[in-house]
Design an enzyme around this catalytic site. Structure first.
Site, PDB file in Angstrom:
ATOM      1  N   GLY A   1       0.836  -1.198   0.000  1.00  0.00           N
ATOM      2  CA  GLY A   1       0.000   0.000   0.000  1.00  0.00           C
ATOM      3  C   GLY A   1       0.866   1.242   0.000  1.00  0.00           C
ATOM      4  O   GLY A   1       2.015   1.209   0.476  1.00  0.00           O
TER       5      GLY A   1
ATOM      6  N   GLN B   1       2.882   9.930   1.388  1.00  0.00           N
ATOM      7  CA  GLN B   1       4.238   9.362   1.439  1.00  0.00           C
ATOM      8  C   GLN B   1       5.103   9.789   0.260  1.00  0.00           C
ATOM      9  O   GLN B   1       6.318   9.672   0.310  1.00  0.00           O
ATOM     10  CB  GLN B   1       4.158   7.826   1.470  1.00  0.00           C
TER      11      GLN B   1
ATOM     12  N   CYS C   1       6.033  -0.256   7.021  1.00  0.00           N
ATOM     13  CA  CYS C   1       5.643   0.929   6.259  1.00  0.00           C
ATOM     14  C   CYS C   1       6.827   1.339   5.388  1.00  0.00           C
ATOM     15  O   CYS C   1       7.966   1.347   5.866  1.00  0.00           O
ATOM     16  CB  CYS C   1       5.290   2.055   7.231  1.00  0.00           C
ATOM     17  N   LEU C   2       6.549   1.689   4.143  1.00  0.00           N
ATOM     18  CA  LEU C   2       7.633   2.112   3.241  1.00  0.00           C
ATOM     19  C   LEU C   2       8.301   3.392   3.748  1.00  0.00           C
ATOM     20  O   LEU C   2       9.423   3.689   3.364  1.00  0.00           O
ATOM     21  CB  LEU C   2       7.099   2.318   1.812  1.00  0.00           C
TER      22      LEU C   2
ATOM     23  N   HIS D   1      -4.233   1.573   7.799  1.00  0.00           N
ATOM     24  CA  HIS D   1      -2.854   2.088   7.865  1.00  0.00           C
ATOM     25  C   HIS D   1      -2.662   3.226   6.846  1.00  0.00           C
ATOM     26  O   HIS D   1      -2.139   4.293   7.192  1.00  0.00           O
ATOM     27  CB  HIS D   1      -1.897   0.923   7.578  1.00  0.00           C
ATOM     28  N   GLU D   2      -3.111   2.996   5.607  1.00  0.00           N
ATOM     29  CA  GLU D   2      -2.921   4.020   4.561  1.00  0.00           C
ATOM     30  C   GLU D   2      -3.781   5.258   4.842  1.00  0.00           C
ATOM     31  O   GLU D   2      -3.358   6.385   4.586  1.00  0.00           O
ATOM     32  CB  GLU D   2      -3.245   3.455   3.175  1.00  0.00           C
TER      33      GLU D   2
ATOM     34  N   HIS E   1      -2.127   7.646   7.098  1.00  0.00           N
ATOM     35  CA  HIS E   1      -1.151   8.525   6.439  1.00  0.00           C
ATOM     36  C   HIS E   1      -1.817   9.834   5.988  1.00  0.00           C
ATOM     37  O   HIS E   1      -1.228  10.904   6.061  1.00  0.00           O
ATOM     38  CB  HIS E   1      -0.547   7.848   5.204  1.00  0.00           C
TER      39      HIS E   1
HETATM   40 NI    NI Z   1       2.763   3.236   5.631  1.00  0.00          NI
END
Ligand code: NI
Length: 168
Positions: free
Chosen positions: A46, A51, A91-92, A133-134, A137
């Site tokens: 995701g 991000q 998480c990226l 989670h997304e 963000h």
């Molecule tokens: Ni993330």
């Protein structure tokens, strides 16, 4: 198509609250396409626009094993939630760290696609966790915010050190 730069914790831009998408135009579709490319390349399941330093309410995801079920959520809203479960999350924007986070297990989501069409669907398990989670963000929130201050600060200093080494 282009790979986008992913911001890393504790970059303050990750704390920006995203604005609703109003123009479903060619620029938006280009961003969606670049975000999918960036997410698959990373690789991740995701990616939120926040991000990649675009502060609009847009996220892309693909939780399939075959990486062949791309899903784009624009202006997503959780309209119902129940149950709870704890899963290891990564998480990226927080590379290399995985920690347990407690979230709703079943959610009903309302969103728009890249053409502005509204749709609703139910999600559970990993898909439900990924969406929550997304969506965090888009509120400027990261999974490390659910951890103890001690754990979060430890991750912050290690990532700051790693980012310094990359610059040097
Ligand atoms: Ni993330």
């Amino acid at each position: 198509m282009a790979l986008l730069n992913i911001l890393h914790f504790p970059d303050p831009r990750l704390r920006t609250v995203a604005k609703p998408v109003v123009d479903f135009d060619e620029n938006l579709r280009q961003l969606v396409s670049d975000m999918f490319e960036t997410m698959y390349e990373a690789p991740g399941i995701g990616l939120a626009a926040t991000q990649v330093d675009h502060h609009i309410r847009l996220l892309v995801m693909d939780i399939s094993d075959g990486r062949n079920n791309p899903r784009c959520l624009i202006n997503p809203r959780i309209i119902a939630a129940d149950g709870d479960e704890e899963m290891d999350e990564g998480c990226l924007s927080v590379p290399g760290y995985y920690e347990k986070v407690r979230r709703a297990d079943h959610i009903r989501v309302s969103a728009q696609d890249e053409n502005g069409e509204s749709y609703q669907f139910d999600a559970e398990g990993l898909e439900a966790v990924c969406i929550q989670h997304e969506m965090d963000h888009l509120e400027g929130k990261l999974f490390v915010d659910y951890l103890s201050a001690l754990k979060r600060n430890r991750i912050r200093s290690k990532l700051v050190k790693a980012q310094k080494q990359q610059v040097d």
